[in-house]
Design an enzyme around this catalytic site. Sequence first.
Site, PDB file in Angstrom:
ATOM      1  N   ASP A 221       0.835  -1.197   0.000  1.00 23.75           N
ATOM      2  CA  ASP A 221       0.000   0.000   0.000  1.00 23.75           C
ATOM      3  C   ASP A 221       0.874   1.252   0.000  1.00 23.75           C
ATOM      4  O   ASP A 221       2.106   1.159   0.159  1.00 23.75           O
ATOM      5  CB  ASP A 221      -0.935  -0.040   1.228  1.00 23.75           C
ATOM      6  CG  ASP A 221      -2.260   0.640   0.972  1.00 23.75           C
ATOM      7  OD1 ASP A 221      -2.335   1.500   0.075  1.00 23.75           O
ATOM      8  OD2 ASP A 221      -3.243   0.324   1.681  1.00 23.75           O
TER       9      ASP A 221
ATOM     10  N   GLU B 189      -0.078  -0.145  -5.251  1.00 22.18           N
ATOM     11  CA  GLU B 189      -1.083   0.923  -5.324  1.00 22.18           C
ATOM     12  C   GLU B 189      -0.394   2.235  -5.714  1.00 22.18           C
ATOM     13  O   GLU B 189      -0.907   3.327  -5.439  1.00 22.18           O
ATOM     14  CB  GLU B 189      -1.834   1.056  -3.992  1.00 22.18           C
ATOM     15  CG  GLU B 189      -2.611  -0.178  -3.622  1.00 22.18           C
ATOM     16  CD  GLU B 189      -3.698   0.076  -2.591  1.00 22.18           C
ATOM     17  OE1 GLU B 189      -4.355   1.128  -2.623  1.00 22.18           O
ATOM     18  OE2 GLU B 189      -3.875  -0.800  -1.717  1.00 22.18           O
ATOM     19  N   TRP B 190       0.740   2.120  -6.340  1.00 22.15           N
ATOM     20  CA  TRP B 190       1.579   3.260  -6.718  1.00 22.15           C
ATOM     21  C   TRP B 190       0.810   4.321  -7.519  1.00 22.15           C
ATOM     22  O   TRP B 190       0.779   5.501  -7.129  1.00 22.15           O
ATOM     23  CB  TRP B 190       2.777   2.659  -7.438  1.00 22.15           C
ATOM     24  CG  TRP B 190       3.811   3.523  -8.023  1.00 22.15           C
ATOM     25  CD1 TRP B 190       3.889   4.891  -8.011  1.00 22.15           C
ATOM     26  CD2 TRP B 190       4.968   3.045  -8.729  1.00 22.15           C
ATOM     27  NE1 TRP B 190       5.017   5.285  -8.686  1.00 22.15           N
ATOM     28  CE2 TRP B 190       5.699   4.186  -9.123  1.00 22.15           C
ATOM     29  CE3 TRP B 190       5.458   1.785  -9.060  1.00 22.15           C
ATOM     30  CZ2 TRP B 190       6.892   4.083  -9.853  1.00 22.15           C
ATOM     31  CZ3 TRP B 190       6.638   1.686  -9.776  1.00 22.15           C
ATOM     32  CH2 TRP B 190       7.340   2.820 -10.156  1.00 22.15           C
ATOM     33  N   PRO B 191       0.128   3.947  -8.628  1.00 19.63           N
ATOM     34  CA  PRO B 191      -0.546   5.019  -9.380  1.00 19.63           C
ATOM     35  C   PRO B 191      -1.664   5.714  -8.602  1.00 19.63           C
ATOM     36  O   PRO B 191      -1.860   6.917  -8.750  1.00 19.63           O
ATOM     37  CB  PRO B 191      -1.103   4.321 -10.624  1.00 19.63           C
ATOM     38  CG  PRO B 191      -0.962   2.867 -10.396  1.00 19.63           C
ATOM     39  CD  PRO B 191       0.034   2.653  -9.315  1.00 19.63           C
ATOM     40  N   LEU B 192      -2.360   4.971  -7.746  1.00 17.07           N
ATOM     41  CA  LEU B 192      -3.436   5.578  -6.958  1.00 17.07           C
ATOM     42  C   LEU B 192      -2.908   6.751  -6.130  1.00 17.07           C
ATOM     43  O   LEU B 192      -3.526   7.815  -6.057  1.00 17.07           O
ATOM     44  CB  LEU B 192      -4.062   4.522  -6.040  1.00 17.07           C
ATOM     45  CG  LEU B 192      -5.042   5.012  -4.982  1.00 17.07           C
ATOM     46  CD1 LEU B 192      -6.239   5.702  -5.606  1.00 17.07           C
ATOM     47  CD2 LEU B 192      -5.507   3.851  -4.109  1.00 17.07           C
ATOM     48  N   TYR B 193      -1.754   6.559  -5.516  1.00 13.47           N
ATOM     49  CA  TYR B 193      -1.190   7.611  -4.666  1.00 13.47           C
ATOM     50  C   TYR B 193      -0.437   8.655  -5.475  1.00 13.47           C
ATOM     51  O   TYR B 193      -0.182   9.759  -4.986  1.00 13.47           O
ATOM     52  CB  TYR B 193      -0.280   6.988  -3.596  1.00 13.47           C
ATOM     53  CG  TYR B 193      -1.084   6.199  -2.582  1.00 13.47           C
ATOM     54  CD1 TYR B 193      -1.609   6.824  -1.455  1.00 13.47           C
ATOM     55  CD2 TYR B 193      -1.363   4.847  -2.790  1.00 13.47           C
ATOM     56  CE1 TYR B 193      -2.371   6.112  -0.538  1.00 13.47           C
ATOM     57  CE2 TYR B 193      -2.130   4.126  -1.892  1.00 13.47           C
ATOM     58  CZ  TYR B 193      -2.635   4.767  -0.768  1.00 13.47           C
ATOM     59  OH  TYR B 193      -3.400   4.070   0.130  1.00 13.47           O
TER      60      TYR B 193
ATOM     61  N   ASP C  57     -10.821   2.833  -3.177  1.00  9.96           N
ATOM     62  CA  ASP C  57     -11.236   1.511  -2.684  1.00  9.96           C
ATOM     63  C   ASP C  57     -12.653   1.149  -3.120  1.00  9.96           C
ATOM     64  O   ASP C  57     -13.578   1.950  -3.004  1.00  9.96           O
ATOM     65  CB  ASP C  57     -11.196   1.487  -1.153  1.00  9.96           C
ATOM     66  CG  ASP C  57      -9.795   1.661  -0.618  1.00  9.96           C
ATOM     67  OD1 ASP C  57      -8.844   1.736  -1.424  1.00  9.96           O
ATOM     68  OD2 ASP C  57      -9.655   1.722   0.617  1.00  9.96           O
TER      69      ASP C  57
HETATM   70  C1  GLA Z   1      -6.070   1.315   1.498  1.00 12.29           C
HETATM   71  C2  GLA Z   1      -6.173   0.329   0.349  1.00 12.29           C
HETATM   72  C3  GLA Z   1      -7.226  -0.714   0.655  1.00 12.29           C
HETATM   73  C4  GLA Z   1      -6.877  -1.423   1.960  1.00 12.29           C
HETATM   74  C5  GLA Z   1      -6.714  -0.412   3.077  1.00 12.29           C
HETATM   75  C6  GLA Z   1      -6.165  -1.044   4.332  1.00 12.29           C
HETATM   76  O1  GLA Z   1      -7.216   2.098   1.635  1.00 12.29           O
HETATM   77  O2  GLA Z   1      -6.475   0.998  -0.854  1.00 12.29           O
HETATM   78  O3  GLA Z   1      -7.331  -1.640  -0.399  1.00 12.29           O
HETATM   79  O4  GLA Z   1      -5.698  -2.160   1.766  1.00 12.29           O
HETATM   80  O5  GLA Z   1      -5.810   0.630   2.717  1.00 12.29           O
HETATM   81  O6  GLA Z   1      -5.981  -0.125   5.364  1.00 12.29           O
END
Ligand code: GLA
Length: 424
Positions: free
Chosen positions: A173, A206-210, A234
Amino acid sequence: MVREKLYNRAQRLSCVLPLNVLGLVLWGIPGVRALNNGLAMTPTMGWLHWERFMCNVDCKEYPDSCVSEQLFMQMADLMVSDGWKDAGYEYLCIDDCWMAATRDSKGKLQADPERFPGGIRRLANYVHSKGLKLGIYADVGNKTCAGYPGSFGYYDIDAKTFADWEVDLLKFDGCYCDSLKHLADGYKYMSLALNRTGRSIVYSCEWPLYAWPLQKPNYTEIQEYCNHWRSFGDVLDSWQSIKAILDWSSSNQGTIVNVAGPGGWNDPDMLVIGNFGLSWDQQVTQMALWAIMAAPLLMSNDLRHINPQARALLQNKDVIAINQDPLGKQGYLLRKEDNFEVWERPLSSLSWAVAVRNVQEIGGPRFHMISLFTLGKAVACNPACFITQLLPVKKELGFFQWSSILKIKVNPTGTILLQINTPN
Ligand code: GLA
């Protein structure tokens, strides 16, 4: 709402990496071009606890649904006994909140001793004994999103710990890491650290999301380091959430579709089929579109309590075969007209998958006419084709000509999934 979430994520960024050390490791290795770990040649399939069980650590109040060894052992048993493993769901994945609040005296991560009395290694043994694989969760920054110890400053130790525990997948994450460069360097460093362990560990990012709130991500670079990557917020157990993911995916398809392929996939987040929030038609839509998008199929539901219809949908062999098609090309939105979306995906053996989604949310089922020559770059049905409807129910629709018009009826919020085969 989603924007606000992304903004909050940007606020949570706060790690600083030792760049001199990183630079040496990242750029000192010649020929780092692709995450060539031989894994995820088709989208990962499995189960991930987050959407359904979240950060429930209260095993007194919720003995059956707290994040614990028992929960994962029960899911492992069911994955085998109820046909999930046979259908292809292989990775049983732990998300956030498995850890103890602090690292051990040697700086290693440790599982919460009460909820995981046997530790992760014993759980991995159990999961492996069932012929399944185990996934775990950590974070590139100072803390996980739920506030447990982050991996910043410990990438090598954590990679080695996961390999020693015989973990098979890492969801990494991006909370609590403060600049784009540090985010990128951290994700790259961990990718290489996992490779250096010598163990095959699928790397879920989750690199691109952030990165998005700060700058448009470089997807070419991301797919060189990750086996799959989240770009959007999410998933929730709601139709609004599924629609938002689909809208984001089609709006950004020019950026994301072509980077996907064997070894690296766009991850629109978990399947929430079998929970509470989606109607039957909406569950069909999620399954059909996740197949079209070549998305990882990571269910987040309670396999102990899932109705037979949802189970059959999730285990639908024809739809899974589309998702897992070896050509590995992601599908896309072809057109939107009259409140219908037509999506298509090229498959191996010159076949195509087509999904027709009725996006009108008022009224009853509506007809849509499709001129077959408009599908599959004008070749899917050239000069003729055989069409099978796969969802919501399997039905052979028969032979058609290039010039034929197919008339189909789609429920509001629902989707018809078709497979088009060109006879040899
Ligand atoms: C982020 C991620 C979710 C989950 C939560 C856990 O929000 O995007 O998929 O892993 O953290 O805290």
